[in-house]
Design a protein around this motif. Structure first.
Motif, PDB file in Angstrom:
ATOM      1  N   LEU A 220       0.782  -1.681  -0.254  1.00  0.00           N
ATOM      2  CA  LEU A 220       0.054  -0.334  -0.289  1.00  0.00           C
ATOM      3  C   LEU A 220       0.949   1.050  -0.112  1.00  0.00           C
ATOM      4  CD1 LEU A 220      -2.568  -1.154   2.621  1.00  0.00           C
ATOM      5  CD2 LEU A 220      -3.276  -1.187   0.045  1.00  0.00           C
ATOM      6  N   ALA A 221       1.958   1.321   0.906  1.00  0.00           N
ATOM      7  CA  ALA A 221       3.127   2.249   0.693  1.00  0.00           C
ATOM      8  C   ALA A 221       4.589   2.024   0.660  1.00  0.00           C
ATOM      9  CB  ALA A 221       2.801   3.413   1.346  1.00  0.00           C
ATOM     10  N   ALA A 222       5.129   2.541   0.280  1.00  0.00           N
ATOM     11  CA  ALA A 222       7.350   1.555   0.344  1.00  0.00           C
ATOM     12  C   ALA A 222       7.583   2.772   0.053  1.00  0.00           C
ATOM     13  CB  ALA A 222       6.734   0.813  -0.970  1.00  0.00           C
ATOM     14  N   ALA A 223       9.076   2.536   0.137  1.00  0.00           N
ATOM     15  CA  ALA A 223       9.719   3.026  -0.147  1.00  0.00           C
ATOM     16  C   ALA A 223      11.174   2.353  -1.093  1.00  0.00           C
ATOM     17  CB  ALA A 223      11.076   3.916   1.257  1.00  0.00           C
ATOM     18  N   VAL A 224      11.942   2.905  -1.696  1.00  0.00           N
ATOM     19  CA  VAL A 224      12.915   1.357  -2.125  1.00  0.00           C
ATOM     20  C   VAL A 224      14.001   2.200  -2.865  1.00  0.00           C
ATOM     21  CG1 VAL A 224      13.239   0.155  -5.095  1.00  0.00           C
ATOM     22  CG2 VAL A 224      10.665   0.658  -3.909  1.00  0.00           C
ATOM     23  N   PHE A 225      15.474   2.065  -2.434  1.00  0.00           N
ATOM     24  CA  PHE A 225      16.581   2.913  -2.454  1.00  0.00           C
ATOM     25  C   PHE A 225      17.560   2.202  -3.322  1.00  0.00           C
ATOM     26  CE2 PHE A 225      15.331   4.542   1.969  1.00  0.00           C
ATOM     27  CZ  PHE A 225      14.495   5.934   1.296  1.00  0.00           C
ATOM     28  N   THR A 226      18.519   3.101  -4.365  1.00  0.00           N
ATOM     29  CA  THR A 226      19.387   2.055  -4.712  1.00  0.00           C
ATOM     30  C   THR A 226      20.622   2.142  -3.041  1.00  0.00           C
ATOM     31  OG1 THR A 226      20.907   4.688  -3.988  1.00  0.00           O
ATOM     32  CG2 THR A 226      19.488   3.788  -6.303  1.00  0.00           C
ATOM     33  N   GLY A 227      21.690   0.556  -3.241  1.00  0.00           N
ATOM     34  CA  GLY A 227      22.537   1.011  -2.578  1.00  0.00           C
ATOM     35  C   GLY A 227      23.043   2.050  -1.913  1.00  0.00           C
ATOM     36  N   ASP A 228      23.568   2.899  -2.644  1.00  0.00           N
ATOM     37  CA  ASP A 228      24.735   4.307  -2.106  1.00  0.00           C
ATOM     38  C   ASP A 228      23.599   4.814  -1.134  1.00  0.00           C
ATOM     39  OD1 ASP A 228      26.574   3.958  -3.300  1.00  0.00           O
ATOM     40  OD2 ASP A 228      26.534   5.170  -5.390  1.00  0.00           O
ATOM     41  N   TYR A 229      22.825   5.349  -1.674  1.00  0.00           N
ATOM     42  CA  TYR A 229      21.642   6.096  -0.549  1.00  0.00           C
ATOM     43  C   TYR A 229      21.259   5.527   0.736  1.00  0.00           C
ATOM     44  CZ  TYR A 229      18.031   9.559   0.265  1.00  0.00           C
ATOM     45  OH  TYR A 229      16.550   9.739   1.671  1.00  0.00           O
ATOM     46  N   THR A 230      21.215   4.250   0.406  1.00  0.00           N
ATOM     47  CA  THR A 230      21.174   3.062   1.296  1.00  0.00           C
ATOM     48  C   THR A 230      21.758   3.316   2.797  1.00  0.00           C
ATOM     49  OG1 THR A 230      19.069   1.459   0.740  1.00  0.00           O
ATOM     50  CG2 THR A 230      20.395   1.048   2.920  1.00  0.00           C
ATOM     51  N   CYS A 231      23.132   3.410   2.019  1.00  0.00           N
ATOM     52  CA  CYS A 231      24.512   3.357   2.916  1.00  0.00           C
ATOM     53  C   CYS A 231      25.342   4.550   3.696  1.00  0.00           C
ATOM     54  CB  CYS A 231      25.552   2.158   1.862  1.00  0.00           C
ATOM     55  SG  CYS A 231      25.716   0.783   1.427  1.00  0.00           S
ATOM     56  N   GLU A 232      24.198   5.870   2.679  1.00  0.00           N
ATOM     57  CA  GLU A 232      24.268   7.285   3.345  1.00  0.00           C
ATOM     58  C   GLU A 232      23.185   7.453   4.193  1.00  0.00           C
ATOM     59  OE1 GLU A 232      23.961  11.879   1.581  1.00  0.00           O
ATOM     60  OE2 GLU A 232      24.156   9.952  -0.411  1.00  0.00           O
ATOM     61  N   ARG A 233      22.057   6.993   4.200  1.00  0.00           N
ATOM     62  CA  ARG A 233      21.103   8.035   4.280  1.00  0.00           C
ATOM     63  C   ARG A 233      20.855   6.959   6.159  1.00  0.00           C
ATOM     64  NH1 ARG A 233      19.025  12.367   2.806  1.00  0.00           N
ATOM     65  NH2 ARG A 233      18.249  13.548   4.956  1.00  0.00           N
ATOM     66  N   LEU A 234      21.157   5.655   5.973  1.00  0.00           N
ATOM     67  CA  LEU A 234      20.237   4.681   6.532  1.00  0.00           C
ATOM     68  C   LEU A 234      20.914   4.241   7.270  1.00  0.00           C
ATOM     69  CD1 LEU A 234      17.595   2.484   4.841  1.00  0.00           C
ATOM     70  CD2 LEU A 234      17.255   4.316   5.745  1.00  0.00           C
ATOM     71  N   ALA A 235      22.438   4.767   7.267  1.00  0.00           N
ATOM     72  CA  ALA A 235      23.835   4.140   7.853  1.00  0.00           C
ATOM     73  C   ALA A 235      23.830   5.044   9.603  1.00  0.00           C
ATOM     74  CB  ALA A 235      25.512   4.361   7.451  1.00  0.00           C
ATOM     75  N   MET A 236      24.482   3.549  10.289  1.00  0.00           N
ATOM     76  CA  MET A 236      24.546   4.500  11.273  1.00  0.00           C
ATOM     77  C   MET A 236      25.162   5.519  12.030  1.00  0.00           C
ATOM     78  SD  MET A 236      22.738   2.518  13.268  1.00  0.00           S
ATOM     79  CE  MET A 236      23.230   2.611  15.443  1.00  0.00           C
ATOM     80  N   ALA A 237      25.298   5.345  10.710  1.00  0.00           N
ATOM     81  CA  ALA A 237      27.077   7.315  10.504  1.00  0.00           C
ATOM     82  C   ALA A 237      25.808   8.705  10.877  1.00  0.00           C
ATOM     83  CB  ALA A 237      27.702   7.643   9.680  1.00  0.00           C
ATOM     84  N   GLN A 238      24.506   8.044  10.853  1.00  0.00           N
ATOM     85  CA  GLN A 238      23.778   9.058  11.253  1.00  0.00           C
ATOM     86  C   GLN A 238      23.643   9.401  12.717  1.00  0.00           C
ATOM     87  OE1 GLN A 238      21.612  10.902   8.732  1.00  0.00           O
ATOM     88  NE2 GLN A 238      23.029   9.727   7.266  1.00  0.00           N
ATOM     89  N   ALA A 239      24.030   8.088  13.582  1.00  0.00           N
ATOM     90  CA  ALA A 239      24.392   8.731  15.281  1.00  0.00           C
ATOM     91  C   ALA A 239      25.218   9.622  15.650  1.00  0.00           C
ATOM     92  CB  ALA A 239      23.308   7.285  15.453  1.00  0.00           C
ATOM     93  N   ASP A 240      24.820   9.694  16.891  1.00  0.00           N
ATOM     94  CA  ASP A 240      25.830  10.302  17.591  1.00  0.00           C
ATOM     95  C   ASP A 240      26.645   8.986  17.766  1.00  0.00           C
ATOM     96  OD1 ASP A 240      24.629   9.074  19.913  1.00  0.00           O
ATOM     97  OD2 ASP A 240      23.773  10.423  21.197  1.00  0.00           O
ATOM     98  N   ALA A 241      27.917   9.326  18.859  1.00  0.00           N
ATOM     99  CA  ALA A 241      29.201   8.342  19.003  1.00  0.00           C
ATOM    100  C   ALA A 241      28.472   7.664  19.534  1.00  0.00           C
ATOM    101  CB  ALA A 241      30.196   9.442  19.411  1.00  0.00           C
ATOM    102  N   ASP A 242      28.128   7.467  21.079  1.00  0.00           N
ATOM    103  CA  ASP A 242      27.314   6.016  21.863  1.00  0.00           C
ATOM    104  C   ASP A 242      26.813   5.681  21.047  1.00  0.00           C
ATOM    105  OD1 ASP A 242      29.487   8.159  24.032  1.00  0.00           O
ATOM    106  OD2 ASP A 242      26.972   8.917  24.528  1.00  0.00           O
ATOM    107  N   ALA A 243      25.996   6.048  20.014  1.00  0.00           N
ATOM    108  CA  ALA A 243      24.908   5.001  19.329  1.00  0.00           C
ATOM    109  C   ALA A 243      25.395   4.407  18.114  1.00  0.00           C
ATOM    110  CB  ALA A 243      23.857   5.714  18.784  1.00  0.00           C
ATOM    111  N   GLN A 244      26.291   4.588  18.026  1.00  0.00           N
ATOM    112  CA  GLN A 244      27.388   4.307  17.186  1.00  0.00           C
ATOM    113  C   GLN A 244      28.406   3.016  17.717  1.00  0.00           C
ATOM    114  OE1 GLN A 244      29.564   6.031  13.840  1.00  0.00           O
ATOM    115  NE2 GLN A 244      28.090   8.197  14.490  1.00  0.00           N
TER     116      GLN A 244
END
Length: 349
Positions: A220-244
């Motif tokens: 009914l609803a979905a998101a589809v990403f390339t690998g480059d976008y995924t590895c940039e935007r969903l990566a743990m690099a988006q989190a703070d240092a403790d979470a990483q």
């Protein structure tokens, strides 16, 4: 070449192009995968809403004759079930219905395809929508009519400003492809023209994303990403240092994961959610499936709490290069909207 032969060849070329466009819309696959084949190959992230399916899921009877208030109420109800988070039209729905007759109440589906070069909003026309009526309404509202039927209706920010602040900028310029029951829109004329060539069948579509999306069946609803976008935007690099640091330990304990070459997540009828994670080498997929299943069953650093607060993992496995995680959302959880932006531990690269 004789004039008669040249004319015959031109006719064959036109028919072939029209046939390819029709094949893209009607060939085997899913509605989402066929829609992805109609948008530019450079698309790196896409957002899908099956408005016909959403109306069916909610038992809604909104349609061509509905008021702006009724359409806004429908969209509000859909929001409560996490069914509108992928749409670019949510805040525009009532105004679009009233002024253009083109809205979540009359569309069959919607796909927002974005790349570094631009964005195009593709909209499948439902049986309740007459594109000739849409054309008349566009002219009345101030869009400049094209010289050819499938040319660009030029609007721009000034036209949208006169219609109200809720209209999405993607509707600045439109193309009505009547023979394909398709409307394309963008805030950039040049990008819209390029996207139209894809829809016509004379340029390549986002076929890699389309292939991956078939595994979502009919969301009914979905998101589809390339690998480059995924590895940039969903990566743990988006989190703070403790979470990483916590994430690094959890990934190591899981056995490690390989970088993703594609990611898709869809909300299916009945509250099911499916995540597809594609790796480069099929030999790595079984171990990645085990590791990512463990990561999806524990803490959610960067998101807060545990993933099990949001969903239950019902099945994990792999086929070829694609890992599939089947999830059931907890009551009140917004799994699709929450987990299509980072950091997402089980989708880390």
């Amino acid at each position: 070449m004789s004039r008669r032969a040249a004319v015959a060849l031109a006719v064959v070329v036109v028919l072939a192009v029209a046939g390819l466009a029709a094949w893209r819309l009607s060939s085997s696959g899913t509605p989402l995968s066929r829609a992805l084949a109609l948008v530019p190959a450079e698309t790196s992230r896409s957002s899908w809403t099956d408005w016909e399916g959403v109306r069916r899921e909610l038992g809604s009877d909104v349609g061509r004759g509905s008021s702006a208030e009724e359409v806004d109420a429908f969209v509000s109800e859909a929001f409560g079930s996490d069914l509108t988070s992928m749409s670019a039209l949510g805040t525009s729905a009532g105004t679009m219905q009233e002024l253009l007759g083109l809205s979540p109440a009359t569309l069959s589906w919607e796909l927002l395809a974005q790349s570094d070069g631009g964005a195009v909003e593709a909209m499948g026309v439902g049986d309740d929508l007459d594109l000739s009526d849409v054309a008349d309404r566009l002219a009345d509202a101030g869009w400049t009519e094209p010289e050819v039927d499938d040319g660009v209706w030029v609007g721009g920010p000034d036209v949208l400003a006169r219609l109200g602040s809720t209209i999405t900028p993607e509707l600045q310029h439109l193309v009505l492809l009547r023979d394909q029951d398709l409307v394309l829109a963008s805030d950039q004329v040049a990008y819209l023209e390029a996207a139209t060539e894809v829809a016509r069948g004379t340029a390549a579509g986002a076929d890699d994303l389309a292939d991956l999306a078939t595994g979502l069946a009919e969301p009914l609803a979905a998101a589809v990403f390339t690998g480059d976008y995924t590895c940039e935007r969903l990566a743990m690099a988006q989190a703070d240092a403790d979470a990483q640091d916590e994430a690094a330990q959890l990934v190591a304990e899981s056995g490690g994961v390989h970088p993703l070459t594609g990611f898709a997540m869809g909300l299916l009828p009945g509250g099911h959610v499916r995540a597809l994670l594609q790796v480069e080498d099929a030999d790595d997929a079984p171990a990645d499936a085990d590791a990512r299943a463990r990561l999806a069953s524990g803490p959610a650093p960067g998101q807060g709490g545990e993933f099990t607060d949001r969903f239950a993992l019902e099945r994990a496995g792999s086929q070829g290069r694609v890992i599939t995680l089947d999830l059931r959302a907890r009551p009140g959880a917004y799994v699709l909207s929450d987990l299509t932006s980072g950091p997402v531990l089980f989708a880390t690269c």
